[in-house]
Design an enzyme around this catalytic site. Structure first.
Site, PDB file in Angstrom:
ATOM      1  N   GLY A  90       0.789  -1.236   0.000  1.00 19.04           N
ATOM      2  CA  GLY A  90       0.000   0.000   0.000  1.00 19.04           C
ATOM      3  C   GLY A  90       0.814   1.276   0.000  1.00 19.04           C
TER       4      GLY A  90
ATOM      5  N   ARG B 232       3.903  -1.490  -5.564  1.00 14.23           N
ATOM      6  CA  ARG B 232       4.111  -0.165  -6.150  1.00 14.23           C
ATOM      7  C   ARG B 232       5.387   0.526  -5.679  1.00 14.23           C
ATOM      8  NH1 ARG B 232      -0.349   2.422  -7.901  1.00 14.23           N
ATOM      9  NH2 ARG B 232      -1.521   1.188  -6.401  1.00 14.23           N
TER      10      ARG B 232
ATOM     11  N   CYS C  95     -10.608   1.990 -29.856  1.00 15.64           N
ATOM     12  CA  CYS C  95     -11.913   2.558 -30.208  1.00 15.64           C
ATOM     13  C   CYS C  95     -12.800   2.691 -28.986  1.00 15.64           C
ATOM     14  CB  CYS C  95     -12.570   1.678 -31.262  1.00 15.64           C
ATOM     15  SG  CYS C  95     -11.472   1.425 -32.652  1.00 15.64           S
TER      16      CYS C  95
ATOM     17  N   TYR D 294       1.769  -2.167 -12.038  1.00 12.83           N
ATOM     18  CA  TYR D 294       0.436  -2.276 -12.648  1.00 12.83           C
ATOM     19  C   TYR D 294       0.397  -1.590 -14.023  1.00 12.83           C
ATOM     20  CZ  TYR D 294      -0.138  -3.266  -7.725  1.00 12.83           C
ATOM     21  OH  TYR D 294       0.037  -3.776  -6.470  1.00 12.83           O
TER      22      TYR D 294
HETATM   23  N1  LLP Z   1      -0.668  -7.623  -1.066  1.00  9.28           N
HETATM   24  C1  LLP Z   1      -1.889  -7.914  -1.546  1.00  9.28           C
HETATM   25  C2  LLP Z   1      -2.641  -9.016  -0.943  1.00  9.28           C
HETATM   26  C3  LLP Z   1      -2.418  -7.153  -2.592  1.00  9.28           C
HETATM   27  O1  LLP Z   1      -3.636  -7.443  -3.047  1.00  9.28           O
HETATM   28  C4  LLP Z   1      -1.657  -6.096  -3.148  1.00  9.28           C
HETATM   29  C5  LLP Z   1      -2.203  -5.286  -4.244  1.00  9.28           C
HETATM   30  C6  LLP Z   1      -0.367  -5.855  -2.629  1.00  9.28           C
HETATM   31  C7  LLP Z   1       0.084  -6.632  -1.582  1.00  9.28           C
HETATM   32  C8  LLP Z   1       0.541  -4.780  -3.176  1.00  9.28           C
HETATM   33  O2  LLP Z   1      -0.019  -3.523  -3.031  1.00  9.28           O
HETATM   34  P1  LLP Z   1       0.839  -2.176  -3.347  1.00  9.28           P
HETATM   35  O3  LLP Z   1       2.021  -2.160  -2.394  1.00  9.28           O
HETATM   36  O4  LLP Z   1       1.277  -2.240  -4.729  1.00  9.28           O
HETATM   37  O5  LLP Z   1      -0.112  -1.073  -3.081  1.00  9.28           O
HETATM   38  N2  LLP Z   1      -4.083  -2.067  -9.981  1.00  9.28           N
HETATM   39  C9  LLP Z   1      -4.022  -1.027  -8.956  1.00  9.28           C
HETATM   40  C10 LLP Z   1      -3.405  -1.531  -7.678  1.00  9.28           C
HETATM   41  C11 LLP Z   1      -4.159  -2.720  -7.115  1.00  9.28           C
HETATM   42  C12 LLP Z   1      -3.436  -3.370  -5.991  1.00  9.28           C
HETATM   43  C13 LLP Z   1      -3.964  -4.744  -5.771  1.00  9.28           C
HETATM   44  N3  LLP Z   1      -3.376  -5.422  -4.687  1.00  9.28           N
HETATM   45  C14 LLP Z   1      -3.271   0.181  -9.526  1.00  9.28           C
HETATM   46  O6  LLP Z   1      -2.941   0.183 -10.702  1.00  9.28           O
HETATM   47  O7  LLP Z   1      -3.062   1.160  -8.801  1.00  9.28           O
END
Ligand code: LLP
Length: 427
Positions: free
Chosen positions: A240, A285, A351, A380
């Protein structure tokens, strides 16, 4: 110009990335092209690691494979000593292929099928169970040695409503009461080791959020340990951690997050009742987003009340703007020194009217044939790209200290039709 910092450089108005001229890369490999700087990933990993481990040494990073599943990226994380957070058997297979051992793989699925659970059991990885209804199904298949439960601590965050995973009305995690019941069931079934997990949202820049959410999880963990008489090997606070996408956003104060969480983990509850558990994080991220740019060529410009700059990347290449209205900064890699002019929209060739990569941007003079760079697409980006409108997916290049290599070939029409069988009953 915002965010012209390592690995970006302006040399006589041309964009260099990790000391390589982006025009050279575009000429050599074509566009659209994802370009990843491995040094940036390493420095992100080290920053995050030291922010936490300087306060609490039983600390481990499990890279969230879904953010960027390129094999070279996975290999890099494996070489750094990271674990892998996987969302499905396919991600588990990629992680194994790139050298992650079973003890370093966590599987956090949701609404899993029996086949998926049974695959995970056979791999002897740590299964993180999302709901109390999954646990009995898992235990009918077999008894894992180690189980973790995903808690919804009743709090959520995120830069877009679609990126909030905790709190009311989200599809993830279980309540404290369900978790107490599930730990008891697992203990009775012979599970020996336990962990606890939350993942409450993505793209969060406010350091205090992580402190608040972790305090909630620790309180829940304490109740569970006292109630179920189990010990928790690890407490996984999820990912997150945000990065600044839109000027003038500031970076997340990761040192503060590390020190706040370190204090919580060094506190009485954690050391006395929880017995110094491992602290796990599973970011995607934060580790990869700013390691990658997307190079795209301008093919056609349409003037009107708002000028449209048409490029060869689109929502098929980078879905985030269309899906979350996400902001990605865009630079004209061919004319970095040109002055900001009237705002323009940058669009792809799909499109759909939602196929807009950037809205109302003042990026200076743009001409057909120019090369644009879309920033911060390492998380992503490719992993959410698609074949929509029968578009082959882009190529990917990795740069390592001026050395570079294609790490994923551009797809061809053959990749698009692979596996299809044409019926024989039409003439
Ligand atoms: N752990 C779990 C169980 C997750 O579902 C996720 C992301 C993470 C870790 C890693 O989260 P991060 O550190 O990247 O925030 N497609 C979206 C982001 C969706 C994240 C889904 N789960 C975007 O493009 O912003």
């Amino acid at each position: 110009m915002w965010k012209i910092e390592t690995p970006l450089k302006n040399i006589n108005g041309k964009l260099f990335f990790a000391n390589v001229n982006t025009a050279k890369l575009a000429n050599e490999f074509g566009t659209p092209l994802f370009v990843t700087d491995s040094e940036r990933i390493i420095s992100n990993y080290n920053n995050l690691h030291s922010a936490f481990s300087s306060h609490y040494d039983k600390f481990k990073i499990n890279y969230a494979v879904k953010a960027n599943n390129n094999l070279s990226v996975l290999k890099l994380f494996n070489s750094l000593g990271s674990g892998a957070d996987c969302s499905c058997p396919e991600e588990i297979s990629l992680a194994k292929k790139m050298g992650f051992s079973s003890k370093d793989i966590l599987y956090t699925g949701n609404y899993n099928s029996e086949d998926q659970l049974s695959f995970a059991l056979k791999q002897k990885i740590i299964i993180n169970v999302d709901s109390s209804s999954i646990l009995p199904r898992l235990l009918r298949i077999g008894t894992p040695n180690f189980i973790s439960l995903r808690i919804n601590p009743g709090i959520g965050g995120g830069s877009h409503s679609g990126l909030v995973f905790g709190g009311k009305n989200t599809k993830f995690g279980m309540s404290k009461n369900d978790a107490i019941e599930s730990y008891n069931i697992a203990k009775k079934a012979g599970v020996k080791k336990f962990g606890i997990h939350m993942m409450t949202g993505s793209s969060i820049l406010d350091a205090s959020y992580f402190k608040k959410a972790t305090n909630k999880l620790i309180d829940i963990a304490v109740e569970i340990v006292e109630e179920c008489k189990i010990s928790l090997d690890f407490i996984n606070i999820g990912g997150g951690f945000g990065i600044p996408y839109r000027p003038p956003e500031k970076s997340l104060d990761i040192k503060k997050v590390g020190s706040d969480i370190g204090k919580i983990f060094n506190g009485k509850k954690s050391s006395k009742i929880l017995n110094n558990p491992w602290l796990f994080v599973e970011p995607g991220r934060y580790l990869v987003a700013d390691s990658t740019i997307l190079l795209t060529s301008v093919h056609s410009i349409k003037s009107g009340p708002i000028k449209y700059i048409g490029v060869d990347a689109g929502m098929n290449t980078l879905l985030r703007p269309a899906l979350y209205d996400a902001y990605h900064h865009v630079l004209n890699a061919s004319r970095l020194n040109s002055r900001p002019k009237k705002p323009v929209n940058i669009c792809g060739q799909i499109c759909e009217n939602t196929d807009i990569l950037a809205k109302n941007r003042k990026i200076g003079t743009v001409k057909e044939g120019d090369l644009l760079a879309i920033l911060n697409v390492g998380a992503y980006g490719f992993s959410m790209s698609s074949h929509y409108n029968t578009r082959p997916r882009a190529a990917e290049v990795m740069i390592n200290k001026k050395k570079y290599k294609i790490i994923r070939q551009r797809e061809t029409i053959n990749d698009l039709i692979k596996g299809q069988k044409v019926v024989t009953w039409f003439k």
